[in-house]
Write a protein that holds these residues in place. Structure first.
Motif, PDB file in Angstrom:
ATOM      1  N   ASP A 208      87.122 107.273  32.209  1.00 24.19           N
ATOM      2  CA  ASP A 208      88.519 107.648  32.033  1.00 24.19           C
ATOM      3  C   ASP A 208      88.584 109.060  31.468  1.00 24.19           C
ATOM      4  OD1 ASP A 208      91.171 107.971  31.509  1.00 24.19           O
ATOM      5  OD2 ASP A 208      91.327 106.366  30.037  1.00 24.19           O
TER       6      ASP A 208
ATOM      7  N   THR B 291      91.449 110.798  31.984  1.00 25.66           N
ATOM      8  CA  THR B 291      92.859 111.051  32.263  1.00 25.66           C
ATOM      9  C   THR B 291      93.575 111.731  31.117  1.00 25.66           C
ATOM     10  OG1 THR B 291      92.912 109.114  33.692  1.00 25.66           O
ATOM     11  CG2 THR B 291      95.031 109.958  32.937  1.00 25.66           C
ATOM     12  N   GLU B 292      93.269 111.359  29.888  1.00 23.52           N
ATOM     13  CA  GLU B 292      94.098 111.792  28.771  1.00 23.52           C
ATOM     14  C   GLU B 292      93.593 113.046  28.077  1.00 23.52           C
ATOM     15  OE1 GLU B 292      96.936 110.427  28.303  1.00 23.52           O
ATOM     16  OE2 GLU B 292      96.569 108.922  29.823  1.00 23.52           O
TER      17      GLU B 292
ATOM     18  N   SER C 114      93.779 119.111  33.606  1.00 21.33           N
ATOM     19  CA  SER C 114      94.010 117.761  33.096  1.00 21.33           C
ATOM     20  C   SER C 114      94.267 116.827  34.271  1.00 21.33           C
ATOM     21  CB  SER C 114      95.202 117.755  32.127  1.00 21.33           C
ATOM     22  OG  SER C 114      96.376 118.223  32.783  1.00 21.33           O
ATOM     23  N   PHE C 115      94.285 115.517  33.990  1.00 16.50           N
ATOM     24  CA  PHE C 115      94.412 114.516  35.043  1.00 16.50           C
ATOM     25  C   PHE C 115      95.506 113.521  34.711  1.00 16.50           C
ATOM     26  CE2 PHE C 115      90.104 116.085  35.132  1.00 16.50           C
ATOM     27  CZ  PHE C 115      89.879 116.313  36.485  1.00 16.50           C
ATOM     28  N   ALA C 116      96.206 113.059  35.752  1.00 11.02           N
ATOM     29  CA  ALA C 116      97.207 112.007  35.597  1.00 11.02           C
ATOM     30  C   ALA C 116      96.846 110.850  36.518  1.00 11.02           C
ATOM     31  CB  ALA C 116      98.602 112.532  35.938  1.00 11.02           C
ATOM     32  N   ALA C 117      96.902 109.629  35.996  1.00  9.43           N
ATOM     33  CA  ALA C 117      96.572 108.453  36.798  1.00  9.43           C
ATOM     34  C   ALA C 117      97.637 108.216  37.867  1.00  9.43           C
ATOM     35  CB  ALA C 117      96.446 107.230  35.902  1.00  9.43           C
TER      36      ALA C 117
ATOM     37  N   ASN D 141      92.424 105.275  36.566  1.00  5.04           N
ATOM     38  CA  ASN D 141      92.195 106.537  35.870  1.00  5.04           C
ATOM     39  C   ASN D 141      91.095 107.343  36.565  1.00  5.04           C
ATOM     40  OD1 ASN D 141      94.096 105.831  33.988  1.00  5.04           O
ATOM     41  ND2 ASN D 141      92.631 105.175  32.453  1.00  5.04           N
ATOM     42  N   THR D 142      91.256 108.652  36.575  1.00  7.73           N
ATOM     43  CA  THR D 142      90.230 109.525  37.132  1.00  7.73           C
ATOM     44  C   THR D 142      88.927 109.326  36.373  1.00  7.73           C
ATOM     45  OG1 THR D 142      91.969 111.115  37.586  1.00  7.73           O
ATOM     46  CG2 THR D 142      89.712 111.905  37.769  1.00  7.73           C
TER      47      THR D 142
ATOM     48  N   MET E 231      88.853 111.025  42.052  1.00  7.01           N
ATOM     49  CA  MET E 231      90.301 110.877  41.987  1.00  7.01           C
ATOM     50  C   MET E 231      90.717 109.759  42.942  1.00  7.01           C
ATOM     51  SD  MET E 231      91.414 114.931  41.915  1.00  7.01           S
ATOM     52  CE  MET E 231      93.161 114.531  42.037  1.00  7.01           C
TER      53      MET E 231
ATOM     54  N   ASN F 240      95.829 109.881  42.035  1.00  9.24           N
ATOM     55  CA  ASN F 240      95.495 110.733  40.887  1.00  9.24           C
ATOM     56  C   ASN F 240      95.866 112.185  41.154  1.00  9.24           C
ATOM     57  OD1 ASN F 240      92.365 109.083  39.974  1.00  9.24           O
ATOM     58  ND2 ASN F 240      94.455 108.540  39.473  1.00  9.24           N
TER      59      ASN F 240
END
Length: 249
Positions: free
Chosen positions: A39, A41-42, A54-57, A62-63, A73, A83
């Protein structure tokens, strides 16, 4: 991500505007290490001093990161809202190109992208390479796994990607040619080599003093811990104020 704090005194440069283009190739294994990360993502990760991502699910898993094939992704085949990876330029940088390399053709699904928060539009693969160009992203560049249909959610697996950006910098009026020399190597990996004795400060492009030291002629200063990007090295040589730009690779 390391945060550097400026001194109370402001850093002032007699400067002219200078636009330069940089290209940063990010290898996923160098960013995330050799262990699987399920994870990511955060967390916001710095690519260099002028870029974060950054990453968003976004409804998908989660990425993740796997050493064997890089960033994963995930898609949501029912909606295409998989993602999202967002790259955020800083310090006046503008992203002009993004090249994404997929692990294989099987992991190169439909991708859309958004510039500065605009609508997502399709991007086009050429084999396992996706190139987004002809843009000027001043606040964000986002790419989304937009796969739909089929019998399974297809991952976008990214072992490497390259970001190209323009940066308008504060260039200290040709000091290298007209003033006493302070720094020997202006492209730096781990050490800055000095040509003169001085008390020096290393300043980021947003005016933060990230390192101070007293150096002697023909000595080196370890800067391996500094993020990639451009910096100004300032000091006084023979009573003359000198500022020189360096690029930390």
């Amino acid at each position: 991500m390391k945060k550097f704090y400026s001194l109370v005194a402001a850093v002032v440069f007699a400067a002219t505007v200078n636009a330069q283009t940089f290209s940063v190739t990010e290898v996923a294994a160098e960013q995330f290490g050799t262990s699987t990360v399920s994870d990511i993502t955060e967390t916001v990760y710095p690519i260099d001093a002028n870029l974060d991502y950054s990453f968003a699910a976004n409804g998908a898993n989660n990425t993740a990161f796997y050493p064997a094939d890089g960033i994963r992704m995930y898609s949501v085949r029912a909606t295409g809202e998989g993602n999202i990876m967002t790259i955020t330029p800083k310090n006046g940088a503008k992203i002009t190109e993004l090249v994404v390399n997929a692990f294989s053709a099987a992991y190169a699904p439909a991708v859309t992208y958004s510039v500065d928060g605009g609508a997502f539009v399709p991007a086009t693969w050429s084999g396992t390479t996706l190139t987004i160009t002809g843009i000027e992203a001043a606040t964000t560049l986002a790419i989304k796994n937009a796969h739909t249909g089929g019998s399974s959610n297809t991952q976008l697996r990214i072992p490497t990607f390259t970001v190209k950006y323009d940066l308008v910098t504060m260039a200290v009026g040709d000091v290298n040619a007209t003033k006493a020399n302070l720094v020997k190597n202006t492209v730096v990996s781990n050490n800055i080599l000095f040509a003169a004795k001085a008390d020096v400060q290393i300043v980021s492009m947003n005016g933060q003093v990230v390192k101070s030291a007293s150096v002697n002629e023909n000595t080196a200063l370890d800067v391996a811990s500094l993020a990639k990007g451009m910096y100004i090295v300032t000091g006084t040589v023979n009573g003359q104020a000198v500022s020189q730009k360096i690029i930390k690779k």
